[in-house]
Design an enzyme around this catalytic site. Structure first.
Site, short mmCIF file in Angstrom:
data_model
loop_
_atom_site.label_atom_id
_atom_site.label_comp_id
_atom_site.label_asym_id
_atom_site.label_seq_id
_atom_site.Cartn_x
_atom_site.Cartn_y
_atom_site.Cartn_z
N LYS A 177 0.83 -1.17 0.01
CA LYS A 177 -0.06 0.23 -0.02
C LYS A 177 0.98 1.30 0.07
O LYS A 177 0.43 2.09 -0.90
CB LYS A 177 -0.89 -0.10 1.26
CG LYS A 177 -1.44 1.37 1.63
CD LYS A 177 -2.59 1.08 2.79
CE LYS A 177 -2.62 2.09 3.70
NZ LYS A 177 -1.54 3.10 3.86
N ASN A 178 1.66 1.23 0.88
CA ASN A 178 2.69 2.63 1.11
C ASN A 178 3.56 2.89 -0.09
O ASN A 178 3.84 3.93 -0.51
CB ASN A 178 3.05 2.58 2.49
CG ASN A 178 2.19 2.91 3.47
OD1 ASN A 178 1.17 3.16 3.37
ND2 ASN A 178 2.81 2.66 4.69
N ASP B 245 3.44 0.15 12.15
CA ASP B 245 2.30 -0.31 11.63
C ASP B 245 2.04 -1.72 11.92
O ASP B 245 0.75 -2.26 11.70
CB ASP B 245 2.28 0.03 10.13
CG ASP B 245 2.01 1.59 9.70
OD1 ASP B 245 1.79 2.32 10.65
OD2 ASP B 245 2.20 1.83 8.77
N CYS C 295 -5.69 12.81 11.38
CA CYS C 295 -4.72 11.97 12.26
C CYS C 295 -5.44 11.22 13.47
O CYS C 295 -5.99 12.09 14.03
CB CYS C 295 -3.44 12.91 12.65
SG CYS C 295 -3.99 14.49 13.44
N ARG D 198 -3.54 9.82 3.86
CA ARG D 198 -2.45 10.71 4.19
C ARG D 198 -1.60 10.95 3.10
O ARG D 198 -0.73 11.98 2.74
CB ARG D 198 -1.80 9.77 5.16
CG ARG D 198 -0.62 10.39 5.78
CD ARG D 198 -0.81 11.36 6.87
NE ARG D 198 0.34 12.05 7.16
CZ ARG D 198 0.22 13.24 7.89
NH1 ARG D 198 -0.79 13.78 8.07
NH2 ARG D 198 1.15 13.77 8.19
N ARG E 215 0.74 14.84 13.45
CA ARG E 215 1.16 14.47 12.22
C ARG E 215 1.64 15.50 11.38
O ARG E 215 1.08 15.88 10.34
CB ARG E 215 0.11 13.35 11.50
CG ARG E 215 -0.28 12.19 12.48
CD ARG E 215 -0.70 11.32 11.64
NE ARG E 215 0.25 10.73 10.83
CZ ARG E 215 -0.24 9.40 10.02
NH1 ARG E 215 -1.29 9.01 10.03
NH2 ARG E 215 0.70 8.88 8.90
N PRO E 216 2.61 16.39 11.67
CA PRO E 216 3.02 17.39 10.80
C PRO E 216 3.50 17.03 9.76
O PRO E 216 3.95 16.01 9.56
CB PRO E 216 3.97 18.15 11.90
CG PRO E 216 4.57 17.04 12.61
CD PRO E 216 3.69 15.89 12.81
N ILE E 217 3.69 18.14 8.59
CA ILE E 217 4.52 17.82 7.39
C ILE E 217 5.44 19.11 7.16
O ILE E 217 5.93 19.24 6.22
CB ILE E 217 3.53 17.67 6.12
CG1 ILE E 217 2.66 18.76 5.88
CG2 ILE E 217 2.53 16.54 6.17
CD1 ILE E 217 2.07 19.10 4.53
N ASP E 218 5.91 19.41 8.40
CA ASP E 218 6.85 20.57 8.32
C ASP E 218 8.32 20.16 7.66
O ASP E 218 8.88 20.96 6.79
CB ASP E 218 7.34 21.32 9.69
CG ASP E 218 7.82 19.91 10.66
OD1 ASP E 218 7.16 18.96 11.09
OD2 ASP E 218 8.87 20.11 11.39
N ARG F 279 -9.14 -0.62 3.87
CA ARG F 279 -8.38 0.60 3.41
C ARG F 279 -6.85 0.02 2.93
O ARG F 279 -6.14 0.81 2.16
CB ARG F 279 -7.89 1.81 4.39
CG ARG F 279 -9.21 2.73 4.40
CD ARG F 279 -9.10 3.81 5.45
NE ARG F 279 -7.85 4.32 4.92
CZ ARG F 279 -6.77 4.58 5.81
NH1 ARG F 279 -6.91 4.23 7.15
NH2 ARG F 279 -5.64 5.00 5.40
C1 UD1 Z 1 4.08 6.74 7.01
C2 UD1 Z 1 3.04 5.74 6.88
C3 UD1 Z 1 2.46 5.27 8.07
C4 UD1 Z 1 3.60 4.91 8.99
C5 UD1 Z 1 4.54 5.97 9.27
C6 UD1 Z 1 5.78 5.75 10.21
C7 UD1 Z 1 2.35 6.06 4.49
C8 UD1 Z 1 1.22 6.61 3.83
N1 UD1 Z 1 2.10 6.03 6.02
O1 UD1 Z 1 3.42 7.90 7.42
O2 UD1 Z 1 1.49 3.98 7.88
O3 UD1 Z 1 3.02 4.66 10.53
O4 UD1 Z 1 5.24 6.28 8.06
O5 UD1 Z 1 6.37 4.34 9.48
O6 UD1 Z 1 3.29 5.84 4.02
N2 UD1 Z 1 7.28 13.92 11.41
C9 UD1 Z 1 7.74 15.31 11.84
N3 UD1 Z 1 7.47 16.05 10.64
C10 UD1 Z 1 7.31 15.81 9.47
C11 UD1 Z 1 7.02 14.49 9.11
C12 UD1 Z 1 6.94 13.71 10.09
O7 UD1 Z 1 7.96 15.73 12.82
O8 UD1 Z 1 7.25 16.89 8.50
C13 UD1 Z 1 7.18 13.00 12.69
C14 UD1 Z 1 5.91 12.18 12.83
O9 UD1 Z 1 5.40 13.13 13.82
C15 UD1 Z 1 6.32 10.92 13.41
C16 UD1 Z 1 7.42 10.59 12.47
O10 UD1 Z 1 8.18 11.85 12.20
O11 UD1 Z 1 6.57 10.97 14.77
C17 UD1 Z 1 7.45 9.66 11.46
O12 UD1 Z 1 6.57 10.00 10.63
P1 UD1 Z 1 6.62 9.74 9.19
O13 UD1 Z 1 7.51 8.79 8.82
O14 UD1 Z 1 6.79 11.02 8.20
O15 UD1 Z 1 5.22 9.10 8.87
P2 UD1 Z 1 4.27 9.38 7.60
O16 UD1 Z 1 5.05 9.43 6.21
O17 UD1 Z 1 3.09 10.37 7.89
#
Ligand code: UD1
Length: 435
Positions: A22-23, A312, A117, A93, A122-125, A404
């Site tokens: 999926k991912n 996961d 979330c 997501r 779940r930031p995207i910063d 999903r």
């Molecule tokens: C992806 C997976 C999700 C999985 C996660 C961790 C997809 C669609 N989803 O989510 O199933 O649980 O990886 O393996 O592939 N973080 C920040 N800033 C950011 C981005 C992330 O601080 O801009 C932090 C998050 O809060 C979290 C950590 O980084 O604590 C890991 O998040 P991330 O690996 O980015 O998860 P996703 O890509 O959202």
């Protein structure tokens, strides 16, 4: 809304096939939107999130043909908008990958903030800071208005980016944005998950120049053209494979899981061996069984980015720990709030205490059937596993969340001896969740 009804306590046995990841495929579909011609993608799982992503891609102008058997022809040649504002963007997501893809294609991208979330902040910063380093504007938190991100770049330039948190999403998004950027991008402290490597391999099939995916330093040299005309097969789903390994284990069954990559399963395999399960493996299969007289040993899991134990699989592995003889610990190190499913498991008899980021699990328990809710995709998978192990009947409400991420889960489980079906019983409340 749909529900599942499980009559539990049946040992699973036989063979089951794992579907495409999926991912990985969600990143690959976004990457395909950058192509200058058509391509064919194989081993695409038939799951709700993939259909949502395909629908979003179609509204951008991509032509998509379902050729059957998980094969899709994708032609993005006529994509004519940089605005990903289909309502489903808010549901999944992985729609955030369209930011990197559209930025590459149009030097601008407009998109809703990606899905809600349900297991913490779940930031995207990190995605946005990386785009900024590559020359994009509109990347500050204050630039996001009414839940819409609008980024634009006169030119995308290669950059040296250090991720201060290991992020799967940021690593893939920045790879996408760097693919056609001018010069070299270096991503340090990159995530190493199998689907990062798969997306990088797909991008390289398009003509990208990416080296080091799967290590913590990825180097991307921008290229001028991304050509279509190739076929690509998506890797097997590590999390689906782990879920079936645990299904075999919690029912003390004997199941061979095919079409997986055993290396990807090591973080789980090593723990299952420690607990007393038998694991045999070949090039693309793993057999899980347990001897009749074995008492399962307790153990500790710590979720970490790959090659650590995947978050996961955390809810599913917690179900397994409930069956061990003594106290086990499950440490959740990736998400702030991923133990919401614990009260549901407690209602089935689990003895679990959550202290901060650790679940203290006391076993062994004999689960008993109950009515529970799938609070999110993997929490729902954990309910299925507990239901398979339980005495009596378990009803899982909001089971559509499980659809999903698990292709044909009822069919696959029935194929190895489970008694599981859709049920008419349901609940009223509906919330949006995603991975
Ligand atoms: C992806 C997976 C999700 C999985 C996660 C961790 C997809 C669609 N989803 O989510 O199933 O649980 O990886 O393996 O592939 N973080 C920040 N800033 C950011 C981005 C992330 O601080 O801009 C932090 C998050 O809060 C979290 C950590 O980084 O604590 C890991 O998040 P991330 O690996 O980015 O998860 P996703 O890509 O959202």
């Amino acid at each position: 809304m749909s529900s599942y009804r499980i009559v539990g306590a049946k040992r699973l046995h036989g063979d089951v096939n794992i579907s495409g990841s999926k991912n990985a495929v969600l990143g690959i579909l976004a990457a395909a939107m950058m192509l200058d011609g058509p391509c064919k993608i194989e081993n695409v799982p038939d799951i709700v999130d993939v259909h949502a992503m395909l629908e979003i891609c179609e509204t951008l102008g991509a032509k998509i043909k379902n050729c059957g058997d998980g094969v899709y022809e994708i032609d993005p040649t006529n994509i004519n908008t940089f605005e990903a504002t289909h309502p489903k963007v808010k549901n999944i997501r992985a729609s955030y990958y369209l930011l990197g893809a559209l930025l590459t294609r149009f030097k601008k991208a407009t998109m809703y903030m990606p899905g809600g979330c349900n297991f913490g902040n779940r930031p995207i910063d990190l995605h946005l800071k990386g785009f900024q380093k590559m020359g994009a504007k509109g990347t500050k938190a204050t630039d996001i208005r009414d839940g819409i991100i609008r980024i634009v770049a006169d030119e995308l330039r290669g950059a040296h980016i250090f991720l201060d948190v290991v992020s799967v999403g940021a690593t893939i998004n920045l790879m996408l944005a760097a693919t056609k950027a001018n010069g070299m991008t270096i991503i340090e402290n990159a995530a190493k998950e199998p689907h990062i490597v798969d997306v990088a391999n797909f991008l390289n099939s398009m003509g990208a120049n990416i080296k080091g995916a799967g290590t913590d330093t990825i180097r991307i040299k921008g290229v001028p053209v991304l050509a279509g005309g190739f076929s690509y097969s998506v890797i097997p789903d590590q999390i689906e494979a782990g879920t079936y390994m645990i299904a075999a284990a919690v029912t003390r069954g004997d199941v061979t899981i095919h079409n997986l990559i055993p290396k990807h399963m090591e973080p789980l395999t090593v723990k299952m061996l420690e607990m007393g399960f038998n694991i045999e493996q070949g090039d693309d299969w793993i057999r899980v069984s347990v001897d009749d007289d074995v008492e399962l040993e307790p153990t500790n899991f710590k979720t970490r980015p790959y090659p650590g134990f995947p978050t996961d699989l955390q809810p599913q592995a917690t179900v397994l720990l409930c069956l061990a003889n003594g106290m086990s610990r499950m440490h959740e190190n990736v998400w702030d709030n991923r133990f919401q499913y614990v009260p549901e498991l407690q209602s089935m008899g689990a003895s679990i205490q959550v202290v901060d980021k650790v679940a203290l699990v006391n076993g062994p328990v004999k689960f008993c059937g109950a009515s529970v809710t799938a609070l999110d995709l993997r929490a729902g998978a954990a309910m299925v596993l507990a239901g398979l192990a339980a005495d009596g009947v378990t009803t899982i409400y909001q089971a559509n969340r499980i659809d999903r991420g698990y292709e044909k889960i009822l069919e696959k489980l029935r194929g190895i001896g489970a008694e599981i079906e859709h049920s008419d019983e349901d609940m009223e409340h509906v919330t949006v969740d995603d991975e």
